[in-house]
Design a protein around this motif. Sequence first.
Motif, PDB file in Angstrom:
ATOM      1  N   SER A  56       0.839  -1.189   0.000  1.00 21.50           N
ATOM      2  CA  SER A  56       0.000   0.000   0.000  1.00 21.50           C
ATOM      3  C   SER A  56       0.882   1.251   0.000  1.00 21.50           C
ATOM      4  O   SER A  56       1.896   1.310   0.696  1.00 21.50           O
ATOM      5  CB  SER A  56      -0.896   0.010   1.240  1.00 21.50           C
ATOM      6  N   THR A  57       0.469   2.248  -0.766  1.00 22.34           N
ATOM      7  CA  THR A  57       1.160   3.540  -0.752  1.00 22.34           C
ATOM      8  C   THR A  57       0.326   4.600  -0.035  1.00 22.34           C
ATOM      9  O   THR A  57       0.662   5.784  -0.086  1.00 22.34           O
ATOM     10  CB  THR A  57       1.462   4.023  -2.186  1.00 22.34           C
ATOM     11  N   ALA A  58      -0.731   4.202   0.634  1.00 21.03           N
ATOM     12  CA  ALA A  58      -1.612   5.165   1.295  1.00 21.03           C
ATOM     13  C   ALA A  58      -0.871   5.962   2.363  1.00 21.03           C
ATOM     14  O   ALA A  58      -0.924   7.198   2.383  1.00 21.03           O
ATOM     15  CB  ALA A  58      -2.815   4.444   1.900  1.00 21.03           C
ATOM     16  N   GLY A  74      -2.266   7.970  -2.772  1.00 22.23           N
ATOM     17  CA  GLY A  74      -1.836   6.588  -2.890  1.00 22.23           C
ATOM     18  C   GLY A  74      -3.002   5.642  -2.768  1.00 22.23           C
ATOM     19  O   GLY A  74      -4.163   6.042  -2.814  1.00 22.23           O
ATOM     20  N   GLY A  75      -2.683   4.380  -2.604  1.00 18.56           N
ATOM     21  CA  GLY A  75      -3.719   3.359  -2.495  1.00 18.56           C
ATOM     22  C   GLY A  75      -3.077   1.994  -2.415  1.00 18.56           C
ATOM     23  O   GLY A  75      -1.921   1.856  -2.020  1.00 18.56           O
ATOM     24  N   VAL A  76      -3.823   0.992  -2.815  1.00 13.73           N
ATOM     25  CA  VAL A  76      -3.330  -0.372  -2.705  1.00 13.73           C
ATOM     26  C   VAL A  76      -3.636  -1.157  -3.974  1.00 13.73           C
ATOM     27  O   VAL A  76      -4.720  -1.022  -4.555  1.00 13.73           O
ATOM     28  CB  VAL A  76      -3.934  -1.083  -1.475  1.00 13.73           C
ATOM     29  N   LEU A  78      -4.061  -4.915  -5.443  1.00 16.39           N
ATOM     30  CA  LEU A  78      -4.466  -6.180  -4.827  1.00 16.39           C
ATOM     31  C   LEU A  78      -3.748  -7.386  -5.433  1.00 16.39           C
ATOM     32  O   LEU A  78      -4.359  -8.308  -5.967  1.00 16.39           O
ATOM     33  CB  LEU A  78      -5.983  -6.327  -4.907  1.00 16.39           C
ATOM     34  N   ASN A  79      -2.427  -7.353  -5.312  1.00 13.91           N
ATOM     35  CA  ASN A  79      -1.596  -8.473  -5.732  1.00 13.91           C
ATOM     36  C   ASN A  79      -1.399  -9.455  -4.573  1.00 13.91           C
ATOM     37  O   ASN A  79      -1.812  -9.205  -3.436  1.00 13.91           O
ATOM     38  CB  ASN A  79      -0.251  -7.957  -6.242  1.00 13.91           C
ATOM     39  N   ASP A  80      -0.726 -10.556  -4.849  1.00  9.73           N
ATOM     40  CA  ASP A  80      -0.540 -11.596  -3.846  1.00  9.73           C
ATOM     41  C   ASP A  80       0.172 -11.082  -2.600  1.00  9.73           C
ATOM     42  O   ASP A  80      -0.055 -11.577  -1.490  1.00  9.73           O
ATOM     43  CB  ASP A  80       0.261 -12.758  -4.437  1.00  9.73           C
ATOM     44  N   SER A  81       1.048 -10.076  -2.757  1.00  5.38           N
ATOM     45  CA  SER A  81       1.844  -9.585  -1.634  1.00  5.38           C
ATOM     46  C   SER A  81       1.002  -8.911  -0.554  1.00  5.38           C
ATOM     47  O   SER A  81       1.471  -8.744   0.581  1.00  5.38           O
ATOM     48  CB  SER A  81       2.921  -8.614  -2.127  1.00  5.38           C
ATOM     49  N   VAL A  82      -0.229  -8.508  -0.889  1.00  4.49           N
ATOM     50  CA  VAL A  82      -1.122  -7.937   0.129  1.00  4.49           C
ATOM     51  C   VAL A  82      -2.306  -8.863   0.386  1.00  4.49           C
ATOM     52  O   VAL A  82      -3.309  -8.467   0.977  1.00  4.49           O
ATOM     53  CB  VAL A  82      -1.623  -6.521  -0.265  1.00  4.49           C
ATOM     54  N   ALA A  89      -7.102  -5.384   3.322  1.00  7.98           N
ATOM     55  CA  ALA A  89      -6.095  -4.485   2.765  1.00  7.98           C
ATOM     56  C   ALA A  89      -6.751  -3.225   2.213  1.00  7.98           C
ATOM     57  O   ALA A  89      -6.214  -2.117   2.347  1.00  7.98           O
ATOM     58  CB  ALA A  89      -5.303  -5.198   1.666  1.00  7.98           C
ATOM     59  N   VAL A  90      -7.904  -3.379   1.584  1.00 10.55           N
ATOM     60  CA  VAL A  90      -8.627  -2.224   1.045  1.00 10.55           C
ATOM     61  C   VAL A  90      -9.137  -1.346   2.183  1.00 10.55           C
ATOM     62  O   VAL A  90      -9.024  -0.115   2.155  1.00 10.55           O
ATOM     63  CB  VAL A  90      -9.801  -2.690   0.155  1.00 10.55           C
ATOM     64  N   ARG A  91      -9.688  -1.990   3.207  1.00 15.73           N
ATOM     65  CA  ARG A  91     -10.221  -1.246   4.356  1.00 15.73           C
ATOM     66  C   ARG A  91      -9.112  -0.462   5.058  1.00 15.73           C
ATOM     67  O   ARG A  91      -9.290   0.710   5.426  1.00 15.73           O
ATOM     68  CB  ARG A  91     -10.903  -2.218   5.313  1.00 15.73           C
ATOM     69  N   ALA A  92      -7.952  -1.089   5.229  1.00 17.55           N
ATOM     70  CA  ALA A  92      -6.832  -0.408   5.877  1.00 17.55           C
ATOM     71  C   ALA A  92      -6.346   0.777   5.045  1.00 17.55           C
ATOM     72  O   ALA A  92      -6.067   1.857   5.582  1.00 17.55           O
ATOM     73  CB  ALA A  92      -5.681  -1.392   6.110  1.00 17.55           C
ATOM     74  N   ALA A  93      -6.235   0.580   3.737  1.00 17.49           N
ATOM     75  CA  ALA A  93      -5.808   1.676   2.865  1.00 17.49           C
ATOM     76  C   ALA A  93      -6.780   2.839   2.951  1.00 17.49           C
ATOM     77  O   ALA A  93      -6.368   4.007   3.014  1.00 17.49           O
ATOM     78  CB  ALA A  93      -5.683   1.184   1.426  1.00 17.49           C
ATOM     79  N   ALA A  94      -8.066   2.545   2.956  1.00 20.21           N
ATOM     80  CA  ALA A  94      -9.077   3.597   3.046  1.00 20.21           C
ATOM     81  C   ALA A  94      -8.950   4.368   4.349  1.00 20.21           C
ATOM     82  O   ALA A  94      -9.026   5.609   4.376  1.00 20.21           O
ATOM     83  CB  ALA A  94     -10.470   2.992   2.916  1.00 20.21           C
ATOM     84  N   ARG A  95      -8.758   3.662   5.453  1.00 18.39           N
ATOM     85  CA  ARG A  95      -8.660   4.313   6.759  1.00 18.39           C
ATOM     86  C   ARG A  95      -7.415   5.181   6.874  1.00 18.39           C
ATOM     87  O   ARG A  95      -7.376   6.135   7.666  1.00 18.39           O
ATOM     88  CB  ARG A  95      -8.681   3.264   7.863  1.00 18.39           C
TER      89      ARG A  95
END
Length: 259
Positions: A56-58, A74-76, A78-82, A89-95
Motif C-alpha cells: 500500500s502507498t496510502a 496513494g492506495g493499494v 491487490l496483488n498476492d503480496s497484500v 487491505a482495502v479497508r486499511a488503505a481507506a482508513r
Amino acid sequence: MFDFESSFHIKLDGLVDTHIHTAPDVRERLLNDLDLASAALREGMEAVVIKSHVESTAGRARLASEATGMRVLGGVTLNDSVGGLNPDAVRAAARMGGRFVWLPTVSAGNVTGDLHEIMGIIGEHDMVLGTGHLKPDEIFHVLDIAAEYRIRKVIVNHPLTGVVGASLEEQKEMSGRAYLEHCLVACMPRHDGLDFRRITEAVRYVGPERCILATDFGQRHNPSPMDGLKQFIHLMRMEGFRDEDIIRMCRDNPLELIS
C-alpha cells in the motif's frame, strides 16, 4: 520519436499524473516519494498518484504530502503480496487516506475471490477503482459489479498494452463506465514499444472527454515522470490535439476522480 529536450519548456501548472512508481520498492526506481513530491511541487502540479505493485502507498502518500505540501495520493494494488483480493487491505488503505484501489497487476491471471465486499468498501469510501492488468472480459465483469455498488470513479489502466490488449471497440464500450488511462511508458523501448499513434488513434476514437494521460514512469532507465508528462503533451500537440483537449485529459478528468 522521443526528444525530451524539446519539451522542457512545457508547463505542468495544475496538472495531475495518476500513475507513477516510486521508491522504496522491490524494483529500482528513479525517485523516492519525497523526491517526486518536491519535484511535482516545483513544477506547479496539482497532484500526483504513487503506485506500488507490492504494498500500500496510502501511508507513504500521506507522509509525502505532509512533508512537502504537495498533494500526493496513494492506495493499494491487490496483488498476492497484500493477500490478493483482500478486503482487509482495502479497508486499511481507506482508513489511512488511500484514494485508489487497483485490481491485480503482477498477479493478474490468478484473480480469485469475492469482489463484492471489496466493491462495497470502495463505494463506501468513494475511492477510485483501477482495473490493473485485467483482460477485457475481466474488466467488463468488474464494471458490471462496480455498477451494482454505484461506483462512479473507475479507471481502465493502460488499455493498449500487451498485458491488457483492449480493442478500440472494447475501449469505446468501457468508456461509458470508466476513464481510459493511456500511459506514455507503453511507448518506451524497454517496455511495449507501442507506436505512439496507437494512443492518438484510441483517444480520437473514444474521445478526450473519457481519456486520461499519465506516464507510468519512475523506472530508473526512463526520464523523470515530470519530463515524461511534458513529452506526452508535446507529442499530443504534434499529433494535432488542442490544448483544451490535453488539459481535459491531464487535469479535468483526473480531478473528477480525485475530488
